[in-house]
Every structure is written in C-alpha cells, then in structure tokens.
Design a protein around this motif. Structure first.
Motif, short mmCIF file in Angstrom:
data_model
loop_
_atom_site.label_atom_id
_atom_site.label_comp_id
_atom_site.label_asym_id
_atom_site.label_seq_id
_atom_site.Cartn_x
_atom_site.Cartn_y
_atom_site.Cartn_z
N SER A 98 39.98 81.47 96.20
CA SER A 98 38.64 82.08 96.30
C SER A 98 38.06 82.00 97.71
O SER A 98 36.86 81.80 97.88
N HIS A 99 38.91 82.17 98.72
CA HIS A 99 38.45 82.18 100.10
C HIS A 99 38.09 83.63 100.46
O HIS A 99 38.84 84.35 101.11
N VAL A 100 36.91 84.03 100.01
CA VAL A 100 36.50 85.44 100.03
C VAL A 100 36.49 86.02 101.44
O VAL A 100 36.97 87.14 101.65
N GLU A 101 35.94 85.32 102.40
CA GLU A 101 35.86 85.87 103.76
C GLU A 101 37.25 86.06 104.37
O GLU A 101 37.48 87.04 105.09
N THR A 102 38.16 85.16 104.08
CA THR A 102 39.54 85.30 104.56
C THR A 102 40.19 86.51 103.91
O THR A 102 40.85 87.31 104.58
N VAL A 103 40.00 86.69 102.62
CA VAL A 103 40.54 87.86 101.91
C VAL A 103 39.98 89.14 102.52
O VAL A 103 40.73 90.07 102.82
N LYS A 104 38.67 89.19 102.70
CA LYS A 104 38.04 90.38 103.30
C LYS A 104 38.63 90.68 104.67
O LYS A 104 38.91 91.84 104.99
N TYR A 105 38.77 89.63 105.49
CA TYR A 105 39.32 89.83 106.82
C TYR A 105 40.72 90.42 106.74
O TYR A 105 41.04 91.41 107.43
N LEU A 106 41.57 89.84 105.92
CA LEU A 106 42.96 90.30 105.84
C LEU A 106 43.06 91.74 105.35
O LEU A 106 43.81 92.53 105.92
N ILE A 107 42.31 92.09 104.32
CA ILE A 107 42.48 93.44 103.76
C ILE A 107 41.78 94.52 104.58
O ILE A 107 42.12 95.69 104.47
N THR A 108 40.83 94.14 105.42
CA THR A 108 40.14 95.15 106.23
C THR A 108 40.68 95.22 107.66
O THR A 108 40.40 96.18 108.37
N THR A 109 41.46 94.24 108.07
CA THR A 109 41.91 94.17 109.46
C THR A 109 43.40 94.40 109.63
O THR A 109 43.82 95.01 110.60
N VAL A 110 44.19 93.92 108.70
CA VAL A 110 45.65 94.04 108.83
C VAL A 110 46.09 95.33 108.15
O VAL A 110 46.09 95.44 106.93
N ASP A 111 46.45 96.33 108.97
CA ASP A 111 46.80 97.65 108.45
C ASP A 111 47.98 97.63 107.49
O ASP A 111 48.07 98.45 106.58
N THR A 112 48.89 96.71 107.71
CA THR A 112 50.13 96.69 106.93
C THR A 112 50.14 95.58 105.89
O THR A 112 51.20 95.15 105.45
N ILE A 113 48.95 95.12 105.47
CA ILE A 113 48.91 94.00 104.51
C ILE A 113 49.58 94.41 103.20
O ILE A 113 49.39 95.51 102.70
N ASN A 114 50.41 93.52 102.70
CA ASN A 114 51.15 93.78 101.47
C ASN A 114 50.51 92.99 100.34
O ASN A 114 50.37 91.78 100.43
N VAL A 115 50.13 93.69 99.28
CA VAL A 115 49.47 93.02 98.15
C VAL A 115 50.45 92.65 97.04
O VAL A 115 50.07 92.07 96.03
N ASN A 116 51.71 92.97 97.24
CA ASN A 116 52.72 92.67 96.22
C ASN A 116 53.73 91.65 96.73
O ASN A 116 53.99 91.56 97.93
N ILE A 117 54.32 90.90 95.81
CA ILE A 117 55.42 90.01 96.16
C ILE A 117 56.68 90.87 96.31
O ILE A 117 56.98 91.71 95.47
N VAL A 118 57.36 90.67 97.41
CA VAL A 118 58.58 91.43 97.70
C VAL A 118 59.77 90.50 97.51
O VAL A 118 59.84 89.44 98.14
#
Length: 75
Positions: free
Chosen positions: A54-74
């Motif tokens: 539940s680190h909301v600000e970190t989550v927001k930063y990652l999903i709005t800043t990292v263009d290639t963020i992967n939300v799935n386990i590969v």
C-alpha cells in the motif's frame, strides 16, 4: 546488490518522501530496471510489491513515470 534489486527493496520497505526520492534516483540516475523480478519474492516487481504494501505514492510514481512498466509477472 544491483540498482534494480535496490529499487525493488525500496518499493517494498518504505513509502516516505525520502524513499520516493530514492526510487526516482534509482530509475532516472542509476538506470534501475523497474521491471526487474525478484526471484526470491514470487517473481514480483517493485510495482507489485509497492501495491501489496500500500505504498500509494510509489505506485503512482511508477505507473505515471515509467513508460515501459510491466503490470504482469513474466515467466
């Protein structure tokens, strides 16, 4: 440890402003891979771990800043 592993640990352990700045620095200045999967932690990425913790600000930063963020386990 490498910068990608440090990034994972930062996403996992803390959600204060200092931690968010460290996350930014690891990605922007040190080239940490935000999609690095921790094989010792269910193959989770830092984003996944930040969500679980539940680190909301970190989550927001990652999903709005990292263009290639992967939300799935590969596998």
């Amino acid at each position: 440890s490498n910068s990608s592993e440090e990034l994972f640990n930062e996403c996992y352990n803390s959600s204060d402003e200092h931690s968010l700045e460290r996350v930014r620095k690891l990605i922007v200045e040190e080239g940490a891979n935000a999609n690095w999967q921790n094989k010792d932690n269910n193959n989770y990425t830092g984003l996944m771990r930040a969500c679980i913790e539940s680190h909301v600000e970190t989550v927001k930063y990652l999903i709005t800043t990292v263009d290639t963020i992967n939300v799935n386990i590969v596998n």
